[in-house]
Scaffold this active site. Sequence first.
Site, PDB file in Angstrom:
ATOM      1  N   ASP A  66      -2.286 -15.176   3.411  1.00  0.00           N
ATOM      2  CA  ASP A  66      -1.114 -15.244   4.480  1.00  0.00           C
ATOM      3  C   ASP A  66      -1.393 -15.837   5.756  1.00  0.00           C
ATOM      4  O   ASP A  66      -2.890 -15.879   6.018  1.00  0.00           O
ATOM      5  CB  ASP A  66      -0.943 -13.867   4.765  1.00  0.00           C
ATOM      6  CG  ASP A  66      -2.301 -13.008   4.780  1.00  0.00           C
ATOM      7  OD1 ASP A  66      -3.679 -13.586   4.846  1.00  0.00           O
ATOM      8  OD2 ASP A  66      -1.278 -11.938   5.267  1.00  0.00           O
ATOM      9  N   ASN A 134      -1.917   1.898   6.099  1.00  0.00           N
ATOM     10  CA  ASN A 134      -1.260   1.758   5.930  1.00  0.00           C
ATOM     11  C   ASN A 134      -0.715   1.784   4.049  1.00  0.00           C
ATOM     12  O   ASN A 134       0.449   1.409   4.020  1.00  0.00           O
ATOM     13  CB  ASN A 134       0.086   1.206   6.730  1.00  0.00           C
ATOM     14  CG  ASN A 134       0.332   0.359   6.945  1.00  0.00           C
ATOM     15  OD1 ASN A 134      -0.415  -0.935   6.420  1.00  0.00           O
ATOM     16  ND2 ASN A 134       1.614  -0.104   7.851  1.00  0.00           N
ATOM     17  N   HIS A 136      -0.786  -1.750   3.439  1.00  0.00           N
ATOM     18  CA  HIS A 136       0.012  -3.361   3.271  1.00  0.00           C
ATOM     19  C   HIS A 136      -1.464  -3.869   2.026  1.00  0.00           C
ATOM     20  O   HIS A 136      -2.680  -3.506   2.635  1.00  0.00           O
ATOM     21  CB  HIS A 136       0.534  -3.438   4.580  1.00  0.00           C
ATOM     22  CG  HIS A 136      -0.809  -4.532   5.869  1.00  0.00           C
ATOM     23  ND1 HIS A 136      -1.412  -3.360   6.341  1.00  0.00           N
ATOM     24  CD2 HIS A 136      -2.276  -5.203   5.310  1.00  0.00           C
ATOM     25  CE1 HIS A 136      -2.623  -4.152   7.388  1.00  0.00           C
ATOM     26  NE2 HIS A 136      -2.565  -4.910   6.477  1.00  0.00           N
ATOM     27  N   GLU A 141       4.150  -5.278   4.025  1.00  0.00           N
ATOM     28  CA  GLU A 141       4.502  -3.410   5.321  1.00  0.00           C
ATOM     29  C   GLU A 141       5.057  -2.552   3.844  1.00  0.00           C
ATOM     30  O   GLU A 141       5.858  -3.417   3.735  1.00  0.00           O
ATOM     31  CB  GLU A 141       4.815  -4.023   6.575  1.00  0.00           C
ATOM     32  CG  GLU A 141       3.905  -4.792   7.851  1.00  0.00           C
ATOM     33  CD  GLU A 141       2.769  -4.001   7.945  1.00  0.00           C
ATOM     34  OE1 GLU A 141       2.620  -3.002   7.695  1.00  0.00           O
ATOM     35  OE2 GLU A 141       1.804  -4.688   9.527  1.00  0.00           O
TER      36      GLU A 141
END
Length: 239
Positions: A66, A134, A136, A141
């Site tokens: 990314d 979280n 990811h 996400e």
Amino acid sequence: MEIRILSLSEINLAIKEEIASLLRRKPNAVLGLATGSSPIGVYDELVKAHKAGDISFNEVTSFNLDEYIGLNSDHPQSYRYFMNSHLFDHIDILKSRTHIPSMDKNSEDYYETYDNKIKDHGGIDFQILGIGSNGHIAFNEPGTSFDSLTHIVDLKESTIKDNSRFFNDVNEVPTKAVSMGLKSIMNTKRIVIIITGKNKANALKRLMSKEITTDFPASILHRHPKVTIYADQEAASLL
Ligand code: GLP
């Protein structure tokens, strides 16, 4: 999915050794690389092994997961800068064979062609992942489709907050990124995911619950045949 609970230095050495043995078997292997603090120790070990003459990256191709949108490649928090300074500048990889997704249509790593390019290289042999608190992976996400390929992402507030520790101010953290998708990650042949530190204990606990849901993107990894979680005692403290 296998889990190995080791000390941080053992994790770094074990993953370095997996990569070294892959490169001995297949010098032109395709590596999938991650940013964040989790893989830094592995990159340090790879640099050491290269400097000691144990491994060469001369024929290696790499694809990063990314990149932020809105930071130039010379911005210290861009993932291109991170990869150059932690790894690429210290090994014999050809920069022209290192790929980081970009949303610039003129770039050869334009996001819409990224997965095809990975395919053209025969797929990723070995993928390193970290995990967000979280759940990811890369910048996928919660809520991201399991069928996603490389795409543009709106970062969640929790991720912006987590990543603000690398910036002077939370307002400097980009709100968008380009990320390989969950399907792109599932297409890789072997995956190691590094989960360390107390702040990842809840994420590891949730991952080990084995519930597969888009609310917790890393849970898709249960469907991949060759995943090892490398965790330290702190991250494993809630298991
Ligand atoms: C960022 C990256 C992820 C990384 C995550 C965790 O959001 N895009 O690829 O896994 O941070 O980072 P860290 O390893 O610093 O905890």
